[in-house]
Design an enzyme around this catalytic site. Structure first.
Site, short mmCIF file in Angstrom:
data_model
loop_
_atom_site.label_atom_id
_atom_site.label_comp_id
_atom_site.label_asym_id
_atom_site.label_seq_id
_atom_site.Cartn_x
_atom_site.Cartn_y
_atom_site.Cartn_z
N ALA A 1 -8.28 -15.43 -5.62
CA ALA A 1 -6.84 -16.34 -6.71
C ALA A 1 -5.63 -16.27 -6.58
O ALA A 1 -4.71 -16.57 -6.90
CB ALA A 1 -7.13 -15.46 -7.66
N THR B 1 -3.11 -17.95 -4.27
CA THR B 1 -2.69 -19.04 -3.13
C THR B 1 -3.66 -20.39 -3.35
O THR B 1 -4.65 -20.29 -3.45
CB THR B 1 -2.50 -18.05 -1.79
OG1 THR B 1 -3.73 -18.43 -1.19
CG2 THR B 1 -1.73 -17.21 -1.68
N ASP C 1 -11.28 -5.84 -1.03
CA ASP C 1 -12.10 -7.30 -0.33
C ASP C 1 -13.02 -7.30 -0.90
O ASP C 1 -14.34 -6.74 -1.03
CB ASP C 1 -12.49 -6.31 1.48
CG ASP C 1 -13.28 -7.26 1.86
OD1 ASP C 1 -13.59 -8.34 1.97
OD2 ASP C 1 -13.93 -6.71 2.98
N TYR D 1 -13.91 -29.66 2.44
CA TYR D 1 -12.83 -30.94 2.62
C TYR D 1 -14.16 -31.33 3.32
O TYR D 1 -14.62 -30.41 4.44
CB TYR D 1 -11.68 -29.59 3.46
CG TYR D 1 -11.14 -30.73 3.87
CD1 TYR D 1 -10.73 -31.63 3.23
CD2 TYR D 1 -10.67 -31.39 5.71
CE1 TYR D 1 -9.74 -32.94 3.68
CE2 TYR D 1 -9.78 -32.14 5.49
CZ TYR D 1 -9.34 -33.18 4.78
OH TYR D 1 -8.32 -34.12 5.05
N TYR E 1 -12.78 -30.64 13.00
CA TYR E 1 -13.23 -29.99 11.36
C TYR E 1 -14.37 -29.85 10.96
O TYR E 1 -15.38 -29.58 11.51
CB TYR E 1 -12.11 -30.50 10.53
CG TYR E 1 -12.02 -30.00 9.04
CD1 TYR E 1 -11.68 -28.77 9.25
CD2 TYR E 1 -12.77 -29.75 8.14
CE1 TYR E 1 -11.42 -27.86 7.58
CE2 TYR E 1 -13.16 -29.05 7.26
CZ TYR E 1 -12.37 -28.13 6.72
OH TYR E 1 -12.00 -27.73 5.76
N LEU F 1 -3.91 -30.89 2.47
CA LEU F 1 -2.79 -29.90 2.07
C LEU F 1 -2.44 -29.25 2.73
O LEU F 1 -2.81 -28.41 3.28
CB LEU F 1 -2.77 -29.85 0.55
CG LEU F 1 -3.24 -30.36 -0.35
CD1 LEU F 1 -4.16 -29.68 -2.16
CD2 LEU F 1 -2.10 -31.61 -1.70
N VAL F 2 -1.21 -29.04 2.79
CA VAL F 2 -0.17 -27.76 3.30
C VAL F 2 -0.92 -26.04 2.02
O VAL F 2 -0.27 -26.34 1.19
CB VAL F 2 1.28 -28.20 2.97
CG1 VAL F 2 1.72 -26.43 4.25
CG2 VAL F 2 1.63 -28.95 3.89
#
Length: 400
Positions: free
Chosen positions: A49, A51, A111, A226, A236, A274-275
């Site tokens: 939760a 970032t 963790d 993604y 990826y 996204l960054v």
């Protein structure tokens, strides 16, 4: 202390509490500007939760539908003379703003892969909320110690079968160069990556939450994935990370069976490039994102994490008719604007032309850099970075 950014590769070693607070406030203001999310969640657990998409999910739930939120994350706390991590400052900022708005918000730092943190979280939900109606799973970690076996698994970012060569950029210097990434050689790399980034831990969380009786009737759970363009497939989607994402998506069927008697549903949302701290570490991707941002900003369709997640909640998870639109593989797609044919055609054209010399002209590398530093509370508009900042900021619900 005066806090300035110090970087090492794709990592920023410092974080700014005032910048984090302003960034969180900016996200809150965006959500509020979009109006209330009808039929939105009321009691929410966000795993991961602090970032990126997880933080934006917590903000959207709280300020879009007045939800009580529990956030789980693993961050380094601040102390006198020692900075906390960006995620710590983000979480402190969120709790501060939530409490001032009269919203319940408590956090657990540890963790999330461990049984102990799952147990602590369940006890908190039982004590304060009773049951929850949404579980957001947004963990991003390079390592996982398996709670049942004790084995430590590490993920790798590698193609499968053949090496992969393509353009990449050092977003600090703006130098465009070719990078070659060797394929998987150790046969354990793929299962290790799946163990860290696949769906098993999400399943463990949902099994434990259900067994404890803290999932409400009609509960929903969503995890983030993604896909991206063919350009990035070798590194990826067709690489080790892609195998983990396939496993994550396959977990939806398992969880739907688990939640059937609660009238619950499980989803994977495929989000836009996204960054983030994670995406900055993947070769090729920062250059792709820089070009993508240029194209989408010109078309007026660019979104950051908060715009993505607000749209996910308002237009996908909590629609007025209760129907969640899915693609042919049963996934939610909020990468639809990124993957539009005209957008991808223009990115592909620019990709072929990109050099160090023309990078600043044909890409949004400046926007990429700014967003990267924004992740750590730097280069946020309205903050005076020459002033002393109080590094010792605490998350209100976590004892120092």
């Amino acid at each position: 202390m005066i806090i300035q950014p110090r970087t090492r590769g794709f990592i920023c070693l410092t974080a700014h509490p005032d910048g984090a607070l302003q960034s969180v406030k900016n996200q809150i203001e965006y959500v509020k500007s979009k109006g209330a999310i009808k039929n939105g969640p009321k009691k929410v657990l966000v795993i991961g939760a602090s970032t990126g998409f997880g933080l934006s999910s917590r903000i959207t739930a709280a300020f879009g539908s007045d939800a009580a939120t529990v956030g789980v994350f693993f961050e380094k706390p601040a102390s006198e003379g020692k900075m906390g991590t960006a995620g710590w400052y983000n979480s402190a900022a969120f709790e501060k703003e939530a409490q001032e708005a009269g919203l319940y918000a408590k956090s657990i730092n540890g963790d999330a892969f461990s049984d102990d943190i799952k147990k602590q979280t369940i006890e908190l939900i039982k004590k304060d909320l009773g049951q929850i109606d949404l579980v957001v799973y947004s963990l991003a970690s390079p390592r996982r110690t398996h709670p049942k076996t004790g084995v430590a698994h590490s993920s790798v970012l590698k193609p499968i079968g053949n090496s992969y060569t393509n353009k990449t950029v050092d977003f600090h210097t703006g130098v465009v160069s070719d990078v070659t990434i060797a394929p998987v050689e150790n046969e354990e790399d793929i299962p290790n990556t799946v163990a860290v980034m696949g769906g098993e831990d999400w399943k463990f969380w949902m099994e434990d939450l259900k067994a404890a009786g803290v999932l409400a009737d009609g509960v929903q759970t969503v995890a983030y994935s993604y896909i991206g363009p063919e350009l990035t497939f070798p590194i990826y989607r067709n690489g080790t990370i892609g195998q983990a994402k396939n496993d994550l998506e396959a977990t939806v069927t398992v969880l739907n069976d688990l939640l059937k008697d609660l009238n619950g549903k499980s989803y994977v949302s495929v989000n836009k490039a996204l960054v983030t701290q994670s995406s900055s570490a993947i070769p090729v991707v920062p250059l792709y994102i820089s070009l993508l941002y240029k194209v989408m900003k010109a078309k007026g369709t660019h979104e950051g994490t908060i715009e993505q997640i607000q749209r996910l909640f308002a237009d996908r998870l909590y629609t007025e008719n209760g129907e969640v639109p899915l693609d042919e593989a049963g996934r939610i797609r909020v990468d639809d604007w990124e993957m539009a044919e005209d957008v991808q055609a223009e990115v592909d054209r620019l990709w072929k032309e990109t050099t160090t010399e023309n990078l600043s002209e044909i890409s949004d590398i400046a926007g990429y850099r700014k967003e990267f530093f924004n992740l750590f509370g730097f280069e946020v508009d309205g903050i005076d970075y020459e002033k002393d900042a109080n590094e010792n900021v605490q998350v209100p619900s976590i004892e120092a």
